[in-house]
Design an enzyme around this catalytic site. Structure first.
Site, PDB file in Angstrom:
ATOM      1  N   LYS A   1      31.083  -4.315 -14.998  1.00 19.53           N
ATOM      2  CA  LYS A   1      29.638  -4.237 -14.745  1.00 19.53           C
ATOM      3  C   LYS A   1      29.310  -4.899 -13.415  1.00 19.53           C
ATOM      4  O   LYS A   1      29.350  -6.122 -13.274  1.00 19.53           O
ATOM      5  CB  LYS A   1      28.825  -4.920 -15.852  1.00 19.53           C
TER       6      LYS A   1
ATOM      7  N   GLY B   1      29.561 -15.425 -11.694  1.00 20.92           N
ATOM      8  CA  GLY B   1      28.104 -15.482 -11.584  1.00 20.92           C
ATOM      9  C   GLY B   1      27.628 -16.923 -11.594  1.00 20.92           C
ATOM     10  O   GLY B   1      28.388 -17.847 -11.291  1.00 20.92           O
ATOM     11  N   SER B   2      26.370 -17.100 -11.962  1.00 17.82           N
ATOM     12  CA  SER B   2      25.777 -18.439 -11.904  1.00 17.82           C
ATOM     13  C   SER B   2      26.079 -19.236 -13.174  1.00 17.82           C
ATOM     14  O   SER B   2      26.404 -18.658 -14.217  1.00 17.82           O
ATOM     15  CB  SER B   2      24.265 -18.309 -11.725  1.00 17.82           C
ATOM     16  N   VAL B   3      25.907 -20.531 -13.076  1.00 17.19           N
ATOM     17  CA  VAL B   3      26.108 -21.399 -14.245  1.00 17.19           C
ATOM     18  C   VAL B   3      25.138 -21.005 -15.354  1.00 17.19           C
ATOM     19  O   VAL B   3      25.505 -20.944 -16.535  1.00 17.19           O
ATOM     20  CB  VAL B   3      25.909 -22.883 -13.842  1.00 17.19           C
TER      21      VAL B   3
ATOM     22  N   THR C   1      23.819 -18.086 -16.054  1.00 17.34           N
ATOM     23  CA  THR C   1      24.292 -16.886 -16.752  1.00 17.34           C
ATOM     24  C   THR C   1      25.517 -17.222 -17.597  1.00 17.34           C
ATOM     25  O   THR C   1      25.657 -16.732 -18.721  1.00 17.34           O
ATOM     26  CB  THR C   1      24.638 -15.781 -15.726  1.00 17.34           C
ATOM     27  N   GLY C   2      26.369 -18.083 -17.072  1.00 16.21           N
ATOM     28  CA  GLY C   2      27.565 -18.481 -17.823  1.00 16.21           C
ATOM     29  C   GLY C   2      27.195 -19.092 -19.166  1.00 16.21           C
ATOM     30  O   GLY C   2      27.800 -18.791 -20.200  1.00 16.21           O
TER      31      GLY C   2
ATOM     32  N   GLU D   1      33.868 -17.879 -13.438  1.00 11.11           N
ATOM     33  CA  GLU D   1      33.901 -18.296 -12.024  1.00 11.11           C
ATOM     34  C   GLU D   1      32.455 -18.466 -11.626  1.00 11.11           C
ATOM     35  O   GLU D   1      31.745 -17.463 -11.421  1.00 11.11           O
ATOM     36  CB  GLU D   1      34.548 -17.204 -11.158  1.00 11.11           C
TER      37      GLU D   1
ATOM     38  N   CYS E   1      29.980 -18.681  -3.398  1.00  9.18           N
ATOM     39  CA  CYS E   1      30.167 -19.808  -4.319  1.00  9.18           C
ATOM     40  C   CYS E   1      30.919 -20.945  -3.657  1.00  9.18           C
ATOM     41  O   CYS E   1      30.696 -22.104  -3.933  1.00  9.18           O
ATOM     42  CB  CYS E   1      30.937 -19.331  -5.540  1.00  9.18           C
TER      43      CYS E   1
ATOM     44  N   GLU F   1      22.446 -25.581  -6.185  1.00 13.13           N
ATOM     45  CA  GLU F   1      23.050 -24.480  -5.416  1.00 13.13           C
ATOM     46  C   GLU F   1      21.925 -23.582  -4.889  1.00 13.13           C
ATOM     47  O   GLU F   1      21.177 -22.996  -5.669  1.00 13.13           O
ATOM     48  CB  GLU F   1      23.990 -23.649  -6.302  1.00 13.13           C
TER      49      GLU F   1
HETATM   50  P1  NAD Z   1      24.066 -13.966 -11.808  1.00 15.68           P
HETATM   51  O1  NAD Z   1      24.645 -14.967 -12.730  1.00 15.68           O
HETATM   52  O2  NAD Z   1      22.603 -13.810 -11.749  1.00 15.68           O
HETATM   53  O3  NAD Z   1      24.651 -12.505 -12.132  1.00 15.68           O
HETATM   54  C1  NAD Z   1      26.024 -12.262 -12.158  1.00 15.68           C
HETATM   55  C2  NAD Z   1      26.298 -11.058 -13.046  1.00 15.68           C
HETATM   56  O4  NAD Z   1      25.952 -11.409 -14.391  1.00 15.68           O
HETATM   57  C3  NAD Z   1      25.447  -9.818 -12.705  1.00 15.68           C
HETATM   58  O5  NAD Z   1      26.224  -8.660 -12.875  1.00 15.68           O
HETATM   59  C4  NAD Z   1      24.338  -9.882 -13.745  1.00 15.68           C
HETATM   60  O6  NAD Z   1      23.761  -8.644 -14.051  1.00 15.68           O
HETATM   61  C5  NAD Z   1      25.095 -10.421 -14.937  1.00 15.68           C
HETATM   62  N1  NAD Z   1      24.228 -11.064 -15.926  1.00 15.68           N
HETATM   63  C6  NAD Z   1      23.093 -11.758 -15.716  1.00 15.68           C
HETATM   64  N2  NAD Z   1      22.577 -12.169 -16.899  1.00 15.68           N
HETATM   65  C7  NAD Z   1      23.400 -11.722 -17.866  1.00 15.68           C
HETATM   66  C8  NAD Z   1      23.408 -11.817 -19.275  1.00 15.68           C
HETATM   67  N3  NAD Z   1      22.446 -12.462 -19.934  1.00 15.68           N
HETATM   68  N4  NAD Z   1      24.424 -11.235 -19.958  1.00 15.68           N
HETATM   69  C9  NAD Z   1      25.409 -10.584 -19.311  1.00 15.68           C
HETATM   70  N5  NAD Z   1      25.449 -10.437 -17.961  1.00 15.68           N
HETATM   71  C10 NAD Z   1      24.460 -11.020 -17.249  1.00 15.68           C
HETATM   72  O7  NAD Z   1      24.689 -14.302 -10.389  1.00 15.68           O
HETATM   73  P2  NAD Z   1      24.375 -13.610  -8.995  1.00 15.68           P
HETATM   74  O8  NAD Z   1      23.027 -14.058  -8.582  1.00 15.68           O
HETATM   75  O9  NAD Z   1      24.710 -12.161  -9.026  1.00 15.68           O
HETATM   76  O10 NAD Z   1      25.518 -14.304  -8.115  1.00 15.68           O
HETATM   77  C11 NAD Z   1      25.376 -15.581  -7.625  1.00 15.68           C
HETATM   78  C12 NAD Z   1      26.103 -16.607  -8.445  1.00 15.68           C
HETATM   79  O11 NAD Z   1      27.481 -16.238  -8.622  1.00 15.68           O
HETATM   80  C13 NAD Z   1      26.129 -17.938  -7.733  1.00 15.68           C
HETATM   81  O12 NAD Z   1      25.883 -18.988  -8.637  1.00 15.68           O
HETATM   82  C14 NAD Z   1      27.556 -18.014  -7.186  1.00 15.68           C
HETATM   83  O13 NAD Z   1      28.006 -19.314  -6.914  1.00 15.68           O
HETATM   84  C15 NAD Z   1      28.324 -17.332  -8.266  1.00 15.68           C
HETATM   85  N6  NAD Z   1      29.626 -16.860  -7.778  1.00 15.68           N
HETATM   86  C16 NAD Z   1      30.770 -17.500  -8.178  1.00 15.68           C
HETATM   87  C17 NAD Z   1      32.002 -17.111  -7.685  1.00 15.68           C
HETATM   88  C18 NAD Z   1      33.277 -17.813  -8.065  1.00 15.68           C
HETATM   89  O14 NAD Z   1      34.352 -17.265  -7.815  1.00 15.68           O
HETATM   90  N7  NAD Z   1      33.228 -19.009  -8.634  1.00 15.68           N
HETATM   91  C19 NAD Z   1      32.079 -16.056  -6.773  1.00 15.68           C
HETATM   92  C20 NAD Z   1      30.900 -15.421  -6.398  1.00 15.68           C
HETATM   93  C21 NAD Z   1      29.670 -15.827  -6.902  1.00 15.68           C
END
Ligand code: NAD
Length: 493
Positions: A183, A235-237, A239-240, A258, A294, A393
């Site tokens: 996705k 993604g973000s903390v 969302t994690g 990640e 990130c 962040e």
């Molecule tokens: P985000 O967490 O908003 O979204 C990431 C993904 O998660 C998207 O595809 C989004 O649609 C999906 N998502 C969001 N809510 C969800 C849910 N409730 N259930 C399932 N999927 C969901 O992050 P973003 O704004 O796209 O990216 C930025 C973040 O990603 C920053 O915090 C950045 O540090 C992090 N990031 C980390 C790494 C790493 O390797 N550690 C690499 C790149 C980005």
């Protein structure tokens, strides 16, 4: 700038989900707008996958798994190598799509395509490391382990490196014998959908499925699906945390994360200052993705003996970055991905000013841009540890600079955030650097370097920045579960 013909054709077509080796319209008939953040114009409509579409994708992936898992590792590796080759052949087109919906510079995105191909080839090369073990026991038993795939894997990726993640994150699960539902982020679905079409002759139908859409509908349908046991989020903390909670609704799952970072770069007075200035600029990834990375070293700790000199040189260096149309090959820095991201970053710049930090350069949209989500590279000095720009962040081109004198204090401050992804240490004293590397709470540390990733070197975070390690053999192995076999073989003669 005129678009290449294949890109124009792709954008003009009705974009569809990639499920079971076919392009399918979304069950709900719903689409969402894809915006070019440099022009603020909508350039395409992407399909919004819901639970029914994810169900179809899981069925297709389950069907494909029954065959794919029994392919020999070398056959799977060949498919990944062919895929890498396709990435290289279509680098210009894929980079163009990324520049269009992410705002990242097109030349940097060509680099991302090459990096994705390199990583796929690296993983293909280590496929035979999917080994088990034998375990000593009594004379009459042979104990051994097998690394087996999970089945259908779900991978959810962010917007900042669309094709890099879509390309390279396919390799480990597939090489381990799994099939995949990918996705992409809702802001940047284009290159992944195009990739699906390119890869159709390489992977059997259903092996790779691509569902586009948002987090709450599409992402959650993947996360909560009971037949997807192995999930990975970049993604973000925030969302994690949601995913960790919601995933349990679908059963017990193995999830790697990640996540974000607020990474320190510490410069000692004896450092090579020419390289440190360049390292601070590169470390912020202004040039690659406007600081939306990130791993960006967004907290710069300068020893007071060299603080003023390094800061002045860094401001001058950053002032030379060419900001412009992401599609222009001369552009070094494009724009932020969305209005939401623009508002978030400019809100943090406002907070930095209000809380008493000093803007040394940048501080908002450069004057030459009347529209588009452009933000100039911004450097704050006089940042104090309790300010928002010191702790949270921002995920944009905003660097917070701190002055330090005492080594123990700077270590404590570097560790005083809930993130722990990367860190950079700059000194000519290697012993000191190695000691510091052990004291810093982060998963990926550079000494006299920044920003760079290396093939086969584990990447991942401590603390809230994540669970698991990627870009290395650990990532490949993490897509397997261990089966132990205890075979009665009788007494030795
Ligand atoms: P985000 O967490 O908003 O979204 C990431 C993904 O998660 C998207 O595809 C989004 O649609 C999906 N998502 C969001 N809510 C969800 C849910 N409730 N259930 C399932 N999927 C969901 O992050 P973003 O704004 O796209 O990216 C930025 C973040 O990603 C920053 O915090 C950045 O540090 C992090 N990031 C980390 C790494 C790493 O390797 N550690 C690499 C790149 C980005």
């Amino acid at each position: 700038m005129e678009l290449p013909m294949d890109v124009s054709k792709f954008l003009a077509s009705t974009l569809k989900l990639w499920i079971g080796g076919q392009y399918l319209s979304p069950s709900s008939g719903k689409y969402f707008d894809v915006e070019n953040p440099a022009t603020e114009e909508n350039i395409a409509k992407a399909p919004l996958a819901d639970g029914k579409d994810v169900e179809k994708a899981v069925e297709a992936a389950e069907g494909a798994f029954r065959v794919w898992r029994w392919e020999s590792p070398s056959a799977r590796a060949k498919a990944i190598r062919d895929f890498a080759q396709l990435l290289r052949q279509h680098a210009d087109e894929l980079a163009c799509l990324d520049a269009l919906d992410s705002g990242n510079p097109v030349e940097a995105m060509k680099g991302d395509v090459r990096m994705a191909a390199d990583i796929c080839e690296y993983f293909a090369g280590i496929v035979l490391e999917l080994k088990g073990e034998t375990i000593p026991g009594g004379n009459d038993f042979l104990h051994f382990t097998l690394r087996e795939p999970y089945g259908v894997v779900g991978r959810i990726i962010p917007f900042n490196h669309p094709i890099l993640f879509a390309g390279m994150k396919i390799a480990p699960p597939l090489l381990a014998g799994n099939t995949l539902i990918l996705k992409p982020a809702e802001q940047t679905p284009l290159s992944a959908l195009r990739l699906a079409e390119l890869a159709k002759d390489v992977f059997p139908p259903g092996t790779v499925n691509i569902v586009t859409g948002d987090g709450p509908i599409t992402g959650q349908s993947v996360v909560t699906h009971p037949k997807i046991k192995r999930l990975a989020l970049i993604g973000s903390v925030e969302t994690g945390k949601i995913i960790a909670q919601r995933a349990a609704e679908g059963g017990i799952k193995d999830i790697t994360f990640e996540l974000g970072g607020k990474n320190p770069m510490i410069v000692f007075p004896d450092a090579d200052l020419d390289r440190a200035v360049e390292g601070a600029a590169q470390g912020m990834n202004f040039h690659w993705c406007q600081g939306q990375s990130c791993g960006s070293t967004s907290r710069l700790f300068l020893h007071s003996k060299i603080h003023d000199e390094v800061l002045a040189r860094l401001v001058a260096r950053v002032g030379k970055i060419r900001i412009g149309d992401p599609m222009d090959p001369n552009t070094e820095m494009g724009c932020l991905v969305s209005k939401e991201q623009f508002e978030k970053v400019t809100r943090y710049i406002g907070l930095g000013k209000d809380q008493g930090a000093e803007v040394m350069t940048g501080g908002g949209r450069p004057e030459q841009f009347k529209k588009g989500y452009f933000v100039a590279p911004t450097i704050f000095s006089k940042v104090q540890p309790d300010m928002s720009i010191a702790r949270e962040e921002i995920f944009g081109p905003v660097l917070s600079v701190f002055r330090w004198d005492n080594e123990q204090d700077v270590i404590r401050q570097a560790n005083d955030v809930h993130y722990g992804l990367t860190a950079a240490i700059w000194t000519r004293d290697f012993e000191k650097a190695a000691q510091l590397a052990r004291s810093i709470q982060a998963g990926y540390i550079w000494i006299n370097s920044s920003s760079r990733h290396f093939l086969g070197v584990p990447f991942g975070g401590f603390k809230q920045s994540g669970v698991g390690r990627e870009e290395s053999i650990q990532e490949l192995l993490s897509y397997t579960q261990i089966k132990t076999v205890n075979a009665y073989i009788g007494k030795p003669a």
